[in-house]
Design an enzyme around this catalytic site. Structure first.
Site, PDB file in Angstrom:
ATOM      1  N   LYS A  86      27.346 -51.505  -1.053  1.00 17.19           N
ATOM      2  CA  LYS A  86      26.771 -52.246  -0.927  1.00 17.19           C
ATOM      3  C   LYS A  86      26.058 -52.905  -1.605  1.00 17.19           C
ATOM      4  CE  LYS A  86      26.601 -53.487   4.028  1.00 17.19           C
ATOM      5  NZ  LYS A  86      26.897 -55.204   4.024  1.00 17.19           N
TER       6      LYS A  86
ATOM      7  N   SER B  26      20.456 -53.125   8.585  1.00 18.00           N
ATOM      8  CA  SER B  26      21.223 -51.836   9.091  1.00 18.00           C
ATOM      9  C   SER B  26      20.299 -50.256   8.060  1.00 18.00           C
ATOM     10  CB  SER B  26      21.839 -51.329  10.428  1.00 18.00           C
ATOM     11  OG  SER B  26      23.099 -50.977   9.255  1.00 18.00           O
TER      12      SER B  26
ATOM     13  N   GLU C 256      37.745 -51.434  12.544  1.00 18.80           N
ATOM     14  CA  GLU C 256      36.087 -51.990  13.432  1.00 18.80           C
ATOM     15  C   GLU C 256      36.213 -50.948  14.364  1.00 18.80           C
ATOM     16  OE1 GLU C 256      35.310 -55.882  14.238  1.00 18.80           O
ATOM     17  OE2 GLU C 256      37.637 -55.748  15.420  1.00 18.80           O
TER      18      GLU C 256
ATOM     19  N   GLY D 257      33.012 -52.183  19.551  1.00 19.30           N
ATOM     20  CA  GLY D 257      33.282 -53.470  18.977  1.00 19.30           C
ATOM     21  C   GLY D 257      33.696 -53.831  18.237  1.00 19.30           C
TER      22      GLY D 257
ATOM     23  N   ASP E 181      34.978 -57.375  17.940  1.00 18.64           N
ATOM     24  CA  ASP E 181      34.202 -59.225  18.212  1.00 18.64           C
ATOM     25  C   ASP E 181      35.010 -59.195  16.425  1.00 18.64           C
ATOM     26  OD1 ASP E 181      32.740 -57.194  15.983  1.00 18.64           O
ATOM     27  OD2 ASP E 181      32.245 -59.526  14.751  1.00 18.64           O
TER      28      ASP E 181
ATOM     29  N   SER F 228      33.541 -46.619   2.551  1.00 18.54           N
ATOM     30  CA  SER F 228      32.163 -47.543   1.928  1.00 18.54           C
ATOM     31  C   SER F 228      31.367 -46.899   2.016  1.00 18.54           C
ATOM     32  CB  SER F 228      32.272 -48.234   3.334  1.00 18.54           C
ATOM     33  OG  SER F 228      32.040 -47.988   4.186  1.00 18.54           O
TER      34      SER F 228
END
Lengths: 351, 351
Positions: A58, A83, A220, A224, A226, A328
């Site tokens: 990130k 988060s 994922e 979730g 999505d 990650s």
């Protein structure tokens, strides 16, 4: 296929980001494991962003976005919600660039991440940068963090640095895959974890930009899915906040920019259970001596589900191939880490 | 100063070992940490041999020694004793080179190491190499492992591959420091852990061979400061098996070859407590996302004791300098790792 109003980053934007990040971000190592190769019947290259500054990829996106701000924007400061890892990334980038930061975090964010962000923010204040560097907590299941961010941005003239749905953030995230491909050459397939989709989108831009035949898979949490639903529906699908140990993937929907890129470039999205994430974390700890957070283990869990399942078509397609796996991040409390490993051992002892 | 009957490896021998190991050993990453730099007031470079094959630098020395054997020796097989990492190194090298291995291990060796060695030995048998590949357990506090090894060597015509006091083993261990200096250039000081002394001796040969002004420090457990005593006495001092969590440094004395090299090249030997090792392990886990075994944390604990103590002469001497820290291995049971981290937290919560 997607709104042509959206400006989408290309490989050139990722290369620009790579120049901004040179000497600022770590060029993280690419590690290999004989056991991983044996499990997959393939050659596996792990890009270790858990060994990145502040412990996650990130940092790349946040720094790239904040380095691209003009003087007035830097003077006024920035606002973001996250988060955890993006929050740390913005706080650290603010410290490095001398930009004030206001950071919205869920009150149930991992304590390690909360305390790290507070430390970076305190460092920020110590630098005497204009405006407050502060952390504001919200309720993940009740508050509307986007509305809170909009309010703060308007009231204080802050620039929004969203965690994933942002041109420069996505371009920055792509630099990890760029380094991987520079270091090991072309790959046949790349597995990338997926929450808001910035890491996957940035990685896919690089993979398809450099080697169009490379397969790119998002992974994922099953709780979730999505992104899977969104690809099937042809538009962004919004879900309730998923209950999963992968706190970095507890997103309700992927970003619009990311959806546009992912639907254009990603071959498929896989899902994995929390139990598979714990198994992957155990593999990293025992075999590769690395601490990986649950979200960080998504890609390897997804690759294993495809590759280690023996007779399936996916496994056959991967056999003998060169596979990239993006790790990650590594920001998991040691207490949580130990508990997850101990619970796994207990459930195996019972069998 | 030391027996001129001993043949001592030089930088040339380490360079030969590096060629043998190319493409076989991992070229492990050199990692940095802003927090480590702040703690030391210096620039710190960690050479991460916990990320080496089988989780420790020991693979370098064992493979180099076994690759140097002639055809008859390879045909007959090898024997060694080790608390764990050297055993894994010999077993894995045997598997790679097609050489039968007989491995003496203490019955209280870490379960992770025992099971890993057994797996490598089984792989050896599966390769159909001549002779048995087996693991024999001994009592660390009662049995004479050296006598056991001599007996096996004579009875079965096996070549001894000792864990540290061996020309080719020491030359192989030196390749890690060689890579470090190739990667980051000259350093002002290098900290290396110390049990039998092979890693320290090999590293010192490289450091002084390439940059004579570089300071080299050994670090051993306070519970077993036989190297410190040996340097003071001017000869190898033998002690009782020390009680320390650093199982790789539970040696009773350093090797003769290593003593000769260390007394010639090493500036000083430091000692650290088990509590300092746990603190260093916690730092690696929380800040650098790596699992490091207690022995592997010795060098960083020693550097911190010198550098982070503020006003001392050692700290002043290190300020602003470039410091190398060798992380030797990561082979600690996850259960033991979790327990050490939890006990540390509990004792801090009490304060």
């Amino acid at each position: 296929m997607f709104s042509d109003k959206l400006s989408l980053p290309t490989i050139t934007d990722v290369q620009t980001a790579a120049r901004r990040l040179q000497g600022v971000a770590h060029r993280t190592p690419v590690l290999t494991s004989r056991t991983a190769n044996e499990l997959m019947g393939a050659e596996v290259f792990f890009k270790c962003e858990n060994l990145q500054r502040m412990g996650a990829f990130k940092f790349r996106g946040a720094y790239n976005a904040m380095a691209a701000l003009d003087a007035a924007q830097r003077q006024a400061g920035v606002v973001c919600f996250s988060s955890g890892n993006h929050a740390q990334a913005v706080a650290l980038s603010g410290q490095l660039l001398g930009v004030a930061t206001v950071i919205l975090m869920p009150q149930d964010a991992p304590p390690l991440k909360l305390s790290a962000v507070r430390q970076y923010a305190a460092g920020n204040a110590a630098l005497g940068v204009t405006g407050p560097s502060e952390v504001i907590l919200y309720d993940r299941f009740k508050d509307d963090r986007e509305a809170m961010m909009e309010h703060l941005a308007r009231e204080r003239g802050l620039t929004r640095i969203p965690p994933y749905d942002h041109f420069d953030v996505v371009a920055g995230q792509g630099t990890a895959a760029l380094e991987l491909l520079q270091d090991v050459g072309p790959l046949d397939a790349l597995y990338v974890c997926l929450g808001g989709g910035g890491f996957l989108a940035g990685s896919a831009v690089v993979a398809k930009g450099l080697h169009p035949a490379m397969a790119v898979y998002g992974v994922e949490p099953l709780a979730g899915n999505d992104a899977q639903q969104s690809l099937a529906a042809g538009h962004v699908v919004r879900i309730d906040t998923p209950q999963t140990i992968a706190d970095g993937a507890q997103t309700q929907s992927i970003g619009e920019i990311n959806f546009a890129l992912i639907s254009k470039t990603v071959d498929a999205v896989r899902t994995v259970t929390d139990a598979a994430l714990v198994d992957a974390m155990h593999f990293f700890a025992e075999r590769m001596k690395m601490i990986v957070e649950p979200t960080g283990a998504l890609a390897w869990a997804g690759a294993l589900a495809d590759g280690a399942s023996g007779a399936s078509g996916a496994a056959a397609a991967l056999r003998g191939k060169r596979i990239g796996v993006m790790i990650s991040g590594g920001n998991v409390d040691l207490g949580t880490f130990s508990r997850l490993m101990a619970e796994r051992q207990q459930s195996r002892d019972k069998v």
